[in-house]
Scaffold this motif. Structure first.
Motif, PDB file in Angstrom:
ATOM      1  N   GLY A 106       0.811  -1.209   0.000  1.00  0.00           N
ATOM      2  CA  GLY A 106       0.000   0.000   0.000  1.00  0.00           C
ATOM      3  C   GLY A 106       0.847   1.263   0.000  1.00  0.00           C
ATOM      4  O   GLY A 106       1.871   1.340  -0.681  1.00  0.00           O
ATOM      5  N   GLN A 107       0.427   2.251   0.788  1.00  0.00           N
ATOM      6  CA  GLN A 107       1.124   3.525   0.898  1.00  0.00           C
ATOM      7  C   GLN A 107       1.572   3.721   2.343  1.00  0.00           C
ATOM      8  O   GLN A 107       0.937   3.221   3.278  1.00  0.00           O
ATOM      9  CB  GLN A 107       0.206   4.686   0.492  1.00  0.00           C
ATOM     10  N   ILE A 108       2.654   4.456   2.521  1.00  0.00           N
ATOM     11  CA  ILE A 108       3.154   4.761   3.857  1.00  0.00           C
ATOM     12  C   ILE A 108       3.412   6.261   3.962  1.00  0.00           C
ATOM     13  O   ILE A 108       3.473   6.966   2.947  1.00  0.00           O
ATOM     14  CB  ILE A 108       4.449   3.987   4.177  1.00  0.00           C
ATOM     15  N   ASP A 109       3.551   6.745   5.181  1.00  0.00           N
ATOM     16  CA  ASP A 109       3.947   8.134   5.412  1.00  0.00           C
ATOM     17  C   ASP A 109       5.420   8.169   5.803  1.00  0.00           C
ATOM     18  O   ASP A 109       5.876   7.366   6.627  1.00  0.00           O
ATOM     19  CB  ASP A 109       3.110   8.774   6.511  1.00  0.00           C
ATOM     20  N   VAL A 110       6.151   9.091   5.198  1.00  0.00           N
ATOM     21  CA  VAL A 110       7.553   9.335   5.525  1.00  0.00           C
ATOM     22  C   VAL A 110       7.728  10.841   5.696  1.00  0.00           C
ATOM     23  O   VAL A 110       6.830  11.627   5.363  1.00  0.00           O
ATOM     24  CB  VAL A 110       8.505   8.816   4.427  1.00  0.00           C
ATOM     25  N   HIS A 111       8.880  11.236   6.216  1.00  0.00           N
ATOM     26  CA  HIS A 111       9.199  12.657   6.344  1.00  0.00           C
ATOM     27  C   HIS A 111      10.206  12.995   5.256  1.00  0.00           C
ATOM     28  O   HIS A 111      11.320  12.471   5.241  1.00  0.00           O
ATOM     29  CB  HIS A 111       9.790  12.942   7.728  1.00  0.00           C
ATOM     30  N   GLN A 112       9.796  13.847   4.323  1.00  0.00           N
ATOM     31  CA  GLN A 112      10.625  14.160   3.168  1.00  0.00           C
ATOM     32  C   GLN A 112      10.418  15.611   2.789  1.00  0.00           C
ATOM     33  O   GLN A 112       9.309  16.128   2.880  1.00  0.00           O
ATOM     34  CB  GLN A 112      10.249  13.241   2.002  1.00  0.00           C
ATOM     35  N   ASN A 113      11.501  16.282   2.383  1.00  0.00           N
ATOM     36  CA  ASN A 113      11.448  17.706   2.035  1.00  0.00           C
ATOM     37  C   ASN A 113      10.857  18.537   3.173  1.00  0.00           C
ATOM     38  O   ASN A 113      10.124  19.495   2.961  1.00  0.00           O
ATOM     39  CB  ASN A 113      10.639  17.915   0.752  1.00  0.00           C
ATOM     40  N   GLY A 114      11.181  18.119   4.401  1.00  0.00           N
ATOM     41  CA  GLY A 114      10.778  18.886   5.574  1.00  0.00           C
ATOM     42  C   GLY A 114       9.348  18.712   6.015  1.00  0.00           C
ATOM     43  O   GLY A 114       8.874  19.444   6.887  1.00  0.00           O
ATOM     44  N   LYS A 115       8.623  17.741   5.465  1.00  0.00           N
ATOM     45  CA  LYS A 115       7.232  17.549   5.867  1.00  0.00           C
ATOM     46  C   LYS A 115       6.819  16.094   5.671  1.00  0.00           C
ATOM     47  O   LYS A 115       7.477  15.340   4.953  1.00  0.00           O
ATOM     48  CB  LYS A 115       6.311  18.464   5.074  1.00  0.00           C
ATOM     49  N   ARG A 116       5.722  15.720   6.329  1.00  0.00           N
ATOM     50  CA  ARG A 116       5.215  14.361   6.182  1.00  0.00           C
ATOM     51  C   ARG A 116       4.565  14.206   4.819  1.00  0.00           C
ATOM     52  O   ARG A 116       3.752  15.028   4.411  1.00  0.00           O
ATOM     53  CB  ARG A 116       4.218  14.042   7.298  1.00  0.00           C
ATOM     54  N   GLN A 117       4.926  13.139   4.124  1.00  0.00           N
ATOM     55  CA  GLN A 117       4.411  12.900   2.788  1.00  0.00           C
ATOM     56  C   GLN A 117       4.052  11.424   2.621  1.00  0.00           C
ATOM     57  O   GLN A 117       4.603  10.555   3.292  1.00  0.00           O
ATOM     58  CB  GLN A 117       5.459  13.281   1.724  1.00  0.00           C
ATOM     59  N   THR A 118       3.154  11.170   1.696  1.00  0.00           N
ATOM     60  CA  THR A 118       2.788   9.799   1.350  1.00  0.00           C
ATOM     61  C   THR A 118       3.780   9.268   0.316  1.00  0.00           C
ATOM     62  O   THR A 118       4.179   9.986  -0.607  1.00  0.00           O
ATOM     63  CB  THR A 118       1.364   9.745   0.794  1.00  0.00           C
ATOM     64  N   ALA A 119       4.174   8.012   0.494  1.00  0.00           N
ATOM     65  CA  ALA A 119       5.145   7.405  -0.419  1.00  0.00           C
ATOM     66  C   ALA A 119       4.858   5.913  -0.540  1.00  0.00           C
ATOM     67  O   ALA A 119       4.036   5.360   0.191  1.00  0.00           O
ATOM     68  CB  ALA A 119       6.563   7.634   0.094  1.00  0.00           C
ATOM     69  N   ARG A 120       5.539   5.283  -1.468  1.00  0.00           N
ATOM     70  CA  ARG A 120       5.451   3.834  -1.596  1.00  0.00           C
ATOM     71  C   ARG A 120       6.502   3.188  -0.707  1.00  0.00           C
ATOM     72  O   ARG A 120       7.622   3.687  -0.615  1.00  0.00           O
ATOM     73  CB  ARG A 120       5.681   3.403  -3.041  1.00  0.00           C
ATOM     74  N   PRO A 121       6.185   2.062  -0.058  1.00  0.00           N
ATOM     75  CA  PRO A 121       7.223   1.329   0.670  1.00  0.00           C
ATOM     76  C   PRO A 121       8.143   0.578  -0.290  1.00  0.00           C
ATOM     77  O   PRO A 121       7.882   0.516  -1.493  1.00  0.00           O
ATOM     78  CB  PRO A 121       6.416   0.355   1.538  1.00  0.00           C
ATOM     79  N   LEU A 122       9.212   0.041   0.242  1.00  0.00           N
ATOM     80  CA  LEU A 122      10.216  -0.734  -0.503  1.00  0.00           C
ATOM     81  C   LEU A 122      10.959   0.108  -1.527  1.00  0.00           C
ATOM     82  O   LEU A 122      11.514  -0.427  -2.497  1.00  0.00           O
ATOM     83  CB  LEU A 122       9.596  -1.968  -1.173  1.00  0.00           C
ATOM     84  N   GLU A 123      10.981   1.437  -1.305  1.00  0.00           N
ATOM     85  CA  GLU A 123      11.796   2.292  -2.164  1.00  0.00           C
ATOM     86  C   GLU A 123      13.264   2.160  -1.751  1.00  0.00           C
ATOM     87  O   GLU A 123      13.584   2.176  -0.563  1.00  0.00           O
ATOM     88  CB  GLU A 123      11.355   3.753  -2.035  1.00  0.00           C
ATOM     89  N   PRO A 124      14.188   2.024  -2.708  1.00  0.00           N
ATOM     90  CA  PRO A 124      15.605   1.874  -2.342  1.00  0.00           C
ATOM     91  C   PRO A 124      16.216   3.187  -1.855  1.00  0.00           C
ATOM     92  O   PRO A 124      15.900   4.268  -2.376  1.00  0.00           O
ATOM     93  CB  PRO A 124      16.253   1.426  -3.657  1.00  0.00           C
ATOM     94  N   VAL A 125      17.062   3.088  -0.847  1.00  0.00           N
ATOM     95  CA  VAL A 125      17.826   4.227  -0.328  1.00  0.00           C
ATOM     96  C   VAL A 125      19.270   3.776  -0.216  1.00  0.00           C
ATOM     97  O   VAL A 125      19.570   2.789   0.458  1.00  0.00           O
ATOM     98  CB  VAL A 125      17.303   4.669   1.055  1.00  0.00           C
ATOM     99  N   SER A 126      20.161   4.486  -0.864  1.00  0.00           N
ATOM    100  CA  SER A 126      21.579   4.136  -0.838  1.00  0.00           C
ATOM    101  C   SER A 126      22.282   4.956   0.242  1.00  0.00           C
ATOM    102  O   SER A 126      22.194   6.186   0.245  1.00  0.00           O
ATOM    103  CB  SER A 126      22.215   4.403  -2.197  1.00  0.00           C
ATOM    104  N   LEU A 127      22.966   4.265   1.161  1.00  0.00           N
ATOM    105  CA  LEU A 127      23.695   4.924   2.243  1.00  0.00           C
ATOM    106  C   LEU A 127      25.099   4.356   2.339  1.00  0.00           C
ATOM    107  O   LEU A 127      25.321   3.174   2.073  1.00  0.00           O
ATOM    108  CB  LEU A 127      23.003   4.697   3.601  1.00  0.00           C
ATOM    109  N   HIS A 128      26.016   5.196   2.767  1.00  0.00           N
ATOM    110  CA  HIS A 128      27.349   4.711   3.121  1.00  0.00           C
ATOM    111  C   HIS A 128      27.330   4.459   4.624  1.00  0.00           C
ATOM    112  O   HIS A 128      27.301   5.402   5.416  1.00  0.00           O
ATOM    113  CB  HIS A 128      28.426   5.724   2.745  1.00  0.00           C
ATOM    114  N   TYR A 129      27.320   3.176   5.024  1.00  0.00           N
ATOM    115  CA  TYR A 129      27.296   2.871   6.449  1.00  0.00           C
ATOM    116  C   TYR A 129      28.727   2.695   6.935  1.00  0.00           C
ATOM    117  O   TYR A 129      29.493   1.914   6.353  1.00  0.00           O
ATOM    118  CB  TYR A 129      26.481   1.601   6.748  1.00  0.00           C
ATOM    119  N   PRO A 130      29.123   3.426   7.984  1.00  0.00           N
ATOM    120  CA  PRO A 130      30.510   3.351   8.466  1.00  0.00           C
ATOM    121  C   PRO A 130      30.943   1.915   8.748  1.00  0.00           C
ATOM    122  O   PRO A 130      30.270   1.179   9.462  1.00  0.00           O
ATOM    123  CB  PRO A 130      30.473   4.167   9.763  1.00  0.00           C
ATOM    124  N   GLY A 131      32.062   1.528   8.161  1.00  0.00           N
ATOM    125  CA  GLY A 131      32.601   0.196   8.369  1.00  0.00           C
ATOM    126  C   GLY A 131      32.055  -0.841   7.418  1.00  0.00           C
ATOM    127  O   GLY A 131      32.657  -1.905   7.242  1.00  0.00           O
TER     128      GLY A 131
END
Length: 384
Positions: free
Chosen positions: A180-205
């Protein structure tokens, strides 16, 4: 205190067996719709505990059961079905309330009841498990390391001992929050988005890793106390094969080919066939930890990335989820939680005070001193 525990499943078992040891708890009533299961747990808890049969969907019976008690620990999920009505019953009966709510929708609905809880003179802490719960407090501790933090993620590894065990409600929650749809905080405000969206991060180590979004309370509650955040999400890290499997299930649910319950049944059957091995990853090895918070912002005029995790864990998902609930009760009993209304973990507790108590219960892979329980690390990765 007279304490009632709702739900004698895997999380409830750890909560019950912990709180019954507190001198402040004089009586523990364990309520479950299955009296046999409740009685078995009461027997392990000793003479302080008694068992009753209770259906939490029966509001009249629930309120009657709550009235003689000072505090209720609600371990009945999924919370998008049972969270709000159970909290309303606690407010009606003047009973302090703590739960493990891990769905963002009822989290917002329960926060809207804060004025009613305050008027009733009760404290209600919602989402006090591993994630949300410990994750929120790690995130707040991490945020305090920045002059200004603008990106904040909480996350966990799917392939770890945070498996869903025998908790059918936990599996259903998981499916509900990656469809379904989820709420996330993006661009400084709560927004509706799709789950399972990829996010690339550099995790230390651990280096550059791909994570996937999930609907969770942290993404909608942490920005309430950290108004400078531009982005806040809850993330899962998993092997590609695991991602492909849940993405396929998510598509089937979203297209109406499966219900959430049917998809949860498939996951439960798969777990029985191929149980998840013990695979907790602490925060001081070169891998994404089992539970963490990651942030980016400004420190001393420079752009920095930091991550925070634990170096020891309570036993399995049940312990990591149920014991924090018990710790919250102990702090309430000791008078360290005097605020009234409906509170998230980060609004209710000082992170250092809570984590210091929780560390006493975390002995895997080895016990650690309280001042070594949290691992904070900085990334050498260049940021724009």
């Amino acid at each position: 205190m007279n304490v009632m525990l709702l739900g004698a499943g895997s999380m409830g078992q750890w909560a019950a067996q912990t709180v019954v040891q507190f001198d402040s708890v004089s009586r523990l009533t364990i309520a479950d719709r299955n009296l046999r299961v409740a009685q078995a747990l009461a027997d392990t808890c000793g003479p302080k505990a008694e068992a009753i049969s209770l259906d939490v969907t029966d509001q009249s019976a629930l309120q009657q059961a709550l009235r003689p008690h000072d505090v209720v620990l609600n371990c009945v999920g999924p919370y998008y079905r049972f969270g709000v009505p159970t909290l309303k019953a606690a407010i009606q009966t003047g009973c302090h309330y703590l739960d493990l709510c891990d769905d963002w929708e009822p989290t917002l609905d329960m926060l809207s009841l804060s004025a009613s809880a305050n008027e009733a003179g009760i404290t209600a802490v919602i989402g006090l498990g591993a994630s949300p719960g410990v994750s929120n407090l790690l995130a707040m501790k991490l945020a305090a390391s920045f002059d200004q933090i603008d990106r904040l993620y909480t996350g966990w590894r799917v392939e770890s001992s945070f498996d869903t065990g025998d908790s059918r409600a936990a599996i259903e929650h998981w499916v509900h929050q990656f469809t379904g749809q989820i709420d996330v905080h993006q661009n400084g405000k709560r927004q509706t988005a799709r789950p399972l969206e990829p996010v690339s991060l550099h995790y230390p180590g651990a280096g550059e890793r791909t994570f996937y979004t999930l609907g969770h309370p942290e993404a909608v509650t942490l920005p309430l106390l950290l108004p400078g955040l531009r982005e806040c999400k809850n993330l899962m890290h998993m092997q590609e094969a695991t991602y492909l499997g849940i993405a396929q299930l998510a598509a089937a649910v979203n297209q109406g080919q499966l219900t959430v319950a049917e998809a949860a049944d498939q996951i439960a059957q798969e777990q029985q066939t191929n149980p998840t091995p013990e695979d907790i990853i602490p925060g001081d090895v070169a891998e994404v930890p089992s539970l963490f918070a990651w942030g980016e912002g400004w420190i001393g005029g420079q752009r920095k990335q930091l991550a925070i995790s634990l170096t020891a864990f309570a036993p399995g998902m049940g312990g990591m989820t149920g014991i924090p609930l018990a710790v919250g009760l102990s702090l309430l009993a000791e008078g360290q939680l005097t605020k009234r209304g409906v509170l998230t973990p980060e609004a209710a507790f000082d992170p250092d005070a809570f984590l210091r108590v929780f560390s006493q219960y975390c002995t895997y892979p080895a016990p650690v001193a309280a001042n070594q329980f949290v691992h904070l690390t900085s990334s050498s990765h260049e940021t724009a």
